[in-house]
Each structure stands twice: as C-alpha cells, then as structure tokens.
Design a protein around this motif. Structure first.
Motif, short mmCIF file in Angstrom:
data_model
loop_
_atom_site.label_atom_id
_atom_site.label_comp_id
_atom_site.label_asym_id
_atom_site.label_seq_id
_atom_site.Cartn_x
_atom_site.Cartn_y
_atom_site.Cartn_z
N ARG A 123 0.76 -1.09 0.08
CA ARG A 123 -0.10 -0.11 -0.13
C ARG A 123 0.74 1.32 0.05
N SER A 124 1.84 1.05 0.73
CA SER A 124 2.88 2.49 0.82
C SER A 124 3.67 2.60 -0.48
N PHE A 125 4.20 1.40 -0.99
CA PHE A 125 4.78 1.52 -2.28
C PHE A 125 3.86 2.13 -3.54
N ILE A 126 2.45 1.51 -3.40
CA ILE A 126 1.71 2.07 -4.44
C ILE A 126 1.44 3.73 -4.31
N LYS A 127 1.42 4.21 -2.93
CA LYS A 127 1.24 5.43 -2.88
C LYS A 127 2.45 6.22 -3.27
N GLU A 128 3.71 5.80 -3.12
CA GLU A 128 4.85 6.38 -3.51
C GLU A 128 4.98 6.58 -5.27
N LEU A 129 4.60 5.37 -5.65
CA LEU A 129 4.53 5.33 -7.21
C LEU A 129 3.60 6.36 -7.65
N THR A 130 2.50 6.58 -7.22
CA THR A 130 1.37 7.53 -7.56
C THR A 130 2.04 8.58 -7.25
N GLU A 131 2.52 9.08 -6.34
CA GLU A 131 2.98 10.34 -5.99
C GLU A 131 4.10 10.98 -7.21
N GLU A 132 4.64 10.01 -7.89
CA GLU A 132 5.83 10.04 -8.67
C GLU A 132 5.10 10.69 -10.19
N SER A 133 3.95 10.45 -10.45
CA SER A 133 3.37 10.77 -11.83
C SER A 133 2.39 11.89 -11.59
N VAL A 134 2.00 12.30 -12.64
CA VAL A 134 0.96 13.70 -12.67
C VAL A 134 -0.24 12.96 -12.61
N GLN A 135 -1.24 13.45 -11.71
CA GLN A 135 -2.70 12.95 -11.44
C GLN A 135 -3.64 13.44 -12.23
N LEU A 136 -4.65 12.49 -12.99
CA LEU A 136 -5.41 12.80 -13.99
C LEU A 136 -6.85 12.96 -13.23
N ARG A 137 -7.77 13.49 -13.78
CA ARG A 137 -9.17 13.49 -13.51
C ARG A 137 -9.39 13.52 -11.83
N THR A 138 -8.49 14.42 -11.31
CA THR A 138 -8.61 14.72 -9.93
C THR A 138 -10.02 15.61 -9.41
N ASP A 139 -10.66 15.81 -10.34
CA ASP A 139 -12.20 16.57 -10.20
C ASP A 139 -13.22 15.65 -10.40
N ALA A 140 -12.75 14.39 -10.95
CA ALA A 140 -14.02 13.40 -11.28
C ALA A 140 -14.34 12.68 -10.08
N ASN A 141 -15.54 11.98 -10.03
CA ASN A 141 -16.17 11.38 -9.09
C ASN A 141 -16.26 9.97 -9.39
#
Length: 699
Positions: free
Chosen positions: A586-604
């Motif tokens: 879970r921590s590893f996935i969080k670190e990976l995700t933070e390294e890349s640009v996040q898309l659709r942050t305003d989507a539901n």
C-alpha cells in the motif's frame, strides 16, 4: 494506455564521398569538404551544407531542390532513400575517411558540414558535433545520413598537429553558438559531445545560460580523474618514441599486458567488439597505421593533458549548467567509468536524463546497434522551437525502425493471431480494415484491455494494412516524472513515443485533430487498463462527455471499437484490492502514484482512482484477440448542434453503447471460432505456412 511494463508493446555519411567503398570522390580537396569556421563562421555558416550541393544550380533548380527536401522530411516514413543496415556506413569507412582527412590536415580547428547532411529543412535545429580524443570530427559518420534529414549539422575538426588549449576550444564553440543564436534566436542548438567534446559542451552551456542549448553527452570525460588514462601521461613523458608508438600500445601498458600489441588488442581495446566479424584482414591491417597517424606520441600526450584540463574545468562549472541534457553512457567503457559518471552527472544536472547502452564500449557512435536519431526520437529530445511540441515536432518511424518494432512483437502477434473486423459505409462487417476511413481526422474510441495487451497488434496492423499511423493519447508518466523514485525508467516507454503517443491534454488533443491525425483515445484510461478481478470488458468512462465537442469542432469521424481476448491470454490473480491489504505494498503504491501526474482529480467515482500499480497476471496458453471497429460516426456539420450539452452527452452515450455492442458481438462470435485456441492455429500454420492468415468464425 496502461502505464506498466507489461503494456510496453513496441520495443523498439561521409564528409568526402557517398560511399566509403568507392573512390569516386577521393579527388575532392579538403577545402571543398569543409566549411570555413573559427573567425568567419557567422556569414559562411548559413550555407555550409547546401553551398557545395547547389553550386552552379539555377534559381529554379534551387527552389525545386528545396521543395523536394521539404517533401522528403514531411514524408520520412515512406522515404525510399531510408538507410538500411546494408548501406549504412561501416567502421572501415570511418578509418578510410579519417586517413583521407589526416593526409590533407593542417590549419586551426574548424567546422565542416558533411555533404550527405544536405536534406534538412529550413526550420531544422542546428547540431554541433564536438569530437572526442580522435579530433577528426567523423565520429558520427554512421549517423550522418539520418541526422542530416532533421538537423543542420556541423562537425568540429581538430587537426592532428593542432595545440589549441581547452579554454580556446570552448571559446571557438561559444563564438559559433552565440553567432547562430543571434541569427536564429528561436531555434535550439544541439551540442553533441563525445568524451572531450562532452566537457566542451558542458563549459559552453555553463557560460551561456541564456541560450537555448540541448546537450547530448556521450561518455563525457568529466570522469578522467578516475580513469586509467591518467597513468598514461607520465609514461608518455618518460619513455622514448620507439617504445611508445601509438595508442593501442599504451592501452596495453595500462591493462598490464604490454606484450600484446597484436591487431586483436587494437580491435578489442579501441573498437566495438561486435564489428570485428565484418572487417576483412586487409581492413584490420590498415587500422594501426591510421590510429598511429591520428594519435602520434606528441598528439596523444597533448590530448591526455587536454582531457585532464577539460575534466577539471567542466567539473568546476557543473553547478551552472541548467539546460536540457541527455547523458549517453556505455556499460562496457574500458577507458572511462562512464556508467558511474552518468549517475553522478544526473544528480547534478537538473534537466538531465540517462540512456544506458549496456553492451557498448567507449566509442559509442561507431557501434553497430546504436542509432542516435532513433534514440533522440524515442526520448522526445527533438524540437524545432523553444518548447517541445508533441504534434508538430514529431517524426514518424522510418521503415527500418518499424521493421524492428514488428520483429520485437512477432511472437506476440503469432501467438494471438488477431482477428480484425471493420464496418463499411453500408453497414456490412468485413474482415480487415477496409471500413476504416482513409482521411483524417479520425478518432478511435474503445475499450482498454488489461495492461494494454491489445495495442501492439492493432497499431502494427493499421500501419501495415492501411499505412495509417494511429497516435495515442497516453498517460503523462510515459513522458516525464514529478520526481525520481521507484517508477519504471522512461526508456521502458520509448516505443510508445516513437509511434507517436502524446501526453493527455486538451491542447495536444486539439493539435492532433487539427492536423487531421488518426487519434486513439481510451476514456477509461488507467482505471480501465488496471482493472480488478471480474471487471474484464467493463467500461470505466467518466459521466461527462470529454471528446465529442472537440471532435465535432474539426468534423472528425468517431470510430467506436471493442476488443476481447484478454481473458484468453491471462488470468488476473493479484489485483489492486489484494495489494492494498498489504501495508508495505500500500505504501509502495502511494509512492509510485505520487511520482506521476494525477489525472481526473475533479472526477467522481471509480474513474478518479488512478493509483499506479502492477497487477499480478497468471499467463494462459494464448488464446486469440478479436477487434471489431464499428461504423464511423460523422460529426461533420454538427459543430453547432453538439455545442448543446444534452446533444453532446447523447452522442457520447451512443459511442459508449456502440463500444459495448462491439464487445458483446465478439464475445458471442468467438465461441464459434474453430481456431480460438492455440493448438488448432499451430496445426493450421504447420500445413499452410507460418505467415498464412488463420480463418475465423463466419461473418
């Protein structure tokens, strides 16, 4: 497109004469081969490439030639003049032309432009090649032909007997850079530096922070103080000439084996190992003399001292280098610790990236399997203006590059035997891609298989059958990182970029459609490509329409398509939900995700869940892939109508339902395919030939 290793479906010249094996141009004098430089570069440089070629041409012929050159670069994919491995310059051509150049040597350092680099366009950026210890300026001879199509290319020649100091070499290059910047302020200048040339490039960049420079450093000599070459200097100073004949012998001394002066050592120490097999005994016999003429004792001593001062100067100025840089390093460099040095430089240069060539030696550009142009294209290091334009700066793959892509995916395509169906204008379903519109803009909207399994066969088949290059809208992680960490190296996605993928964004989407491209869009994005157990063939599209109004603005045809077969090649056994139950993962996935640009942050909803992870897939005996492209949906003339939110949403939902219908059709029909499983397909090809098209269900 999925952003994981499993979806990486595509792996991916001469100054004097047109052929190193012939002597038809040997009579051309040195003055004809080189453009003036040093103090007179500003006025003469503008025509160094074309002056030799266009001399004596009428103005009409010159205009016609320039028109042909523009057509050549705009249609580079089907360029019949494309270099193949058979006619690409060889190592022996380098030695032959070095011999010819050395024989006519004399004068101060100066620029020359290879005659076969005359096909670039008017807006091509300038490339300055800064040589290594050889000083000839011919180090890119194997790349001249391809580089000359996309760059205005000049090479620096440092004569054998020249004793210009490192500081003066830097000033020479700096004068050229400033002059060309004044002449074309909106055009970037590429400095390709090999060994010594890498130090020159770094110093010039440090001294000119306001000039748009792009550095490409091949095994730069900034690590000289940690190399075995340092120990040669006192040996050269103390021992007599008759014992120290040339560089190969000196390298023997350094390696602790002074008795092996045979040709084997010359080749193994100085030359790429894989080239030995293509050289004849006569070629080998001529190399030691060329090396001796290129680097006699006095010159070798001077060059080593030059490397020492170059390394010291470049290292002292690294903090001031802020420009874009690519570090090309060899995994088997026997002269410099290049791999370790690349990591050090990467940590010190804020806009740098590394390209590692694990099996290559020090003289990287003379290697058989190194293609500088392909490397530049894969890494998106090519631009004509101040900023990279992913659409207008894109150069399609050449036939040779596409052939390599096909070879790397040969077994995937053979194992899955893709069935592709399309729909004609009258609604008839046919096998093949006859129903695909020829003219763009066309927008392909469909389902994203697990890990993007469907991409390779589809993109390759479009190019092979219809000569259509489909350009994908991809996740930004394939192009850049917010920070360094555990994410896959960007090189893992090289071929996505080579095949024309662009980062997802409104401006890029707009430019692709406005240029009448064939565009591939997956509204489900990463969430769909990294789905969970039991979610195969389920669409994860946003509630709001994202592409309809943009497509209607340019009258693009929308082609909905479905793909099935992922459940026939693999079984998802360890998904996102499983991994999130394990704290460390879970921590590893969080670190990976933070390294890349996040898309659709305003989507539901689920579509906003863009966490980066790698699902665990258990391979199966390969089944078959099925593609069904529905009837194209016209948006021409509906621009005003589709501005209405309700009308736009209605068309959006219609496209979605068509994608679902296509998949439902394929899931039903594949049950009647006698060749759905691997064994029947193997038996069919055993009797009809490996390349035979395997039949499928009746349409």
């Amino acid at each position: 497109m999925a952003a994981t290793r499993a979806c990486q479906f595509l792996v991916g010249s001469s100054v004097m004469s047109t052929s190193g094996n012939s002597g038809r141009d040997r009579g051309v004098s040195l003055s004809q081969r080189m453009a003036m430089s040093t103090e007179q570069i500003s006025s003469a440089a503008a025509t160094t490439t074309t002056s030799f070629v266009e001399k004596g041409m009428s103005s009409e012929k010159k205009k016609q030639r320039r028109k042909e050159e523009n057509e050549l670069i705009s249609n580079v994919y089907w360029n019949l003049d494309e270099m193949t491995e058979e006619n690409r310059k060889k190592l022996k051509d380098y030695f032959e032309e070095c011999k010819d150049l050395i024989r006519s040597d004399g004068g101060p350092p100066r620029w020359f432009s290879p005659l076969e680099c005359a096909s670039h366009t008017a807006d091509s950026p300038l490339l300055l090649f800064l040589p290594g210890i050889d000083g000839t300026g011919l180090g890119l001879i194997r790349h001249h032909h391809k580089l000359g199509k996309i760059f205005d290319m000049w090479c620096l020649h440092i004569p054998v007997k020249d004793r210009t100091s490192f500081a003066d070499l830097v000033k020479l290059v700096e004068r050229t850079v400033r002059s060309e910047c004044e002449r074309s302020p909106d055009r970037p200048i590429y400095l390709v530096g090999e060994s010594l040339g890498g130090c020159i490039a770094l110093d010039v960049a440090a001294r000119n922070p306001d000039i748009d420079l792009v550095l490409m450093l091949a095994n730069p000599a900034t690590s000289f103080n940690r190399s075995q070459l340092q120990s040669l200097i006192p040996l050269l100073e103390l021992m007599p000439d008759q014992l120290l004949l040339n560089l190969p012998y000196m390298l023997n001394l350094v390696s602790g084996d002074p008795l092996r002066m045979a040709l084997e050592n010359v080749v193994k120490r100085l030359l790429p190992l894989q080239t030995v097999g293509v050289l004849s005994s006569q070629d080998l016999l001529g190399m030691p003399q060329v090396l001796a003429d290129m680097l006699p004792r006095e010159t070798l001593l001077w060059k080593l001292q030059l490397l020492k001062s170059a390394s010291a100067s470049a290292n002292s100025h690294l903090h001031a280098v802020k420009v874009q840089a690519m570090i090309l390093c060899s995994g088997k460099d026997q002269l410099l610790p290049s791999q370790e040095e690349a990591q050090r430089l990467r940590s010190m240069l804020p806009k740098s990236a590394i390209r590692l060539f694990e099996e290559s030696g020090h003289f990287l550009f003379l290697e058989d399997d190194v293609d500088l142009v392909t490397t530049i294209k894969c890494s998106r290091f090519y631009r004509r203006g101040k900023y990279l334009d992913y659409v207008s700066d894109y150069i399609p793959p050449t036939p040779y590059e596409f052939m390599k892509i096909c070879e790397s995916n040969r077994w995937v395509i053979a194992a899955t035997s893709p069935v592709m169906l399309s729909t004609l204008e009258d609604g008839k379903v046919v096998r093949g891609l006859a129903g695909i519109p020829s003219e763009g803009p066309v927008l392909y909207v469909g389902y994203h298989m697990l890990l993007g399994f469907e991409l390779a066969p589809m993109v390759i088949q479009f190019l092979m059958e219809r000569n259509i290059l489909v350009r994908g809208i991809a996740h930004p992680m394939m192009f850049f990182r917010l920070r360094e960490g555990n994410m896959l190296d960007l090189a893992a996605f090289d071929t996505f970029r080579l095949m024309g993928a662009v980062p997802v964004s409104g401006p890029n989407f707009y430019k692709l459609l406005s240029s009448k491209s064939h565009v591939l869009l997956y509204p489900g994005g990463m969430r769909e490509a990294l789905h969970r157990k039991g979610e195969e063939y389920k669409l994860f599209w946003p509630e709001r329409s994202e592409f309809v109004r943009m497509a209607s603005r340019f009258g693009a045809k929308i082609v909905p398509f479905g793909v099935v077969g992922e459940d026939d090649v693999g079984e998802l056994v360890f998904d996102y939900n499983d991994q999130m139950r394990i704290p460390s993962l879970r921590s590893f996935i969080k670190e990976l995700t933070e390294e890349s640009v996040q898309l659709r942050t305003d989507a539901n909803g689920e579509v906003s869940n863009q966490d980066v992870h790698l699902p665990g897939v258990l391979p199966k005996l390969p089944g078959r892939f099925y593609y069904y492209f529905g009837k194209p949906i016209e948006t021409e003339g509906r621009k005003q109508e589709l501005r209405d939110r309700e009308k736009s949403q209605e068309l959006y939902l219609h496209v979605k339902s068509e994608v679902e219908r296509c998949m439902a059709y394929l899931k039903e029909k594949r049950e009647k395919d006698p060749y759905r499983n691997l064994l029947p397909r193997l038996l069919y090809r055993a009797t009809h030939g490996f390349t035979a098209e395997v039949p499928t269900f009746e349409l």
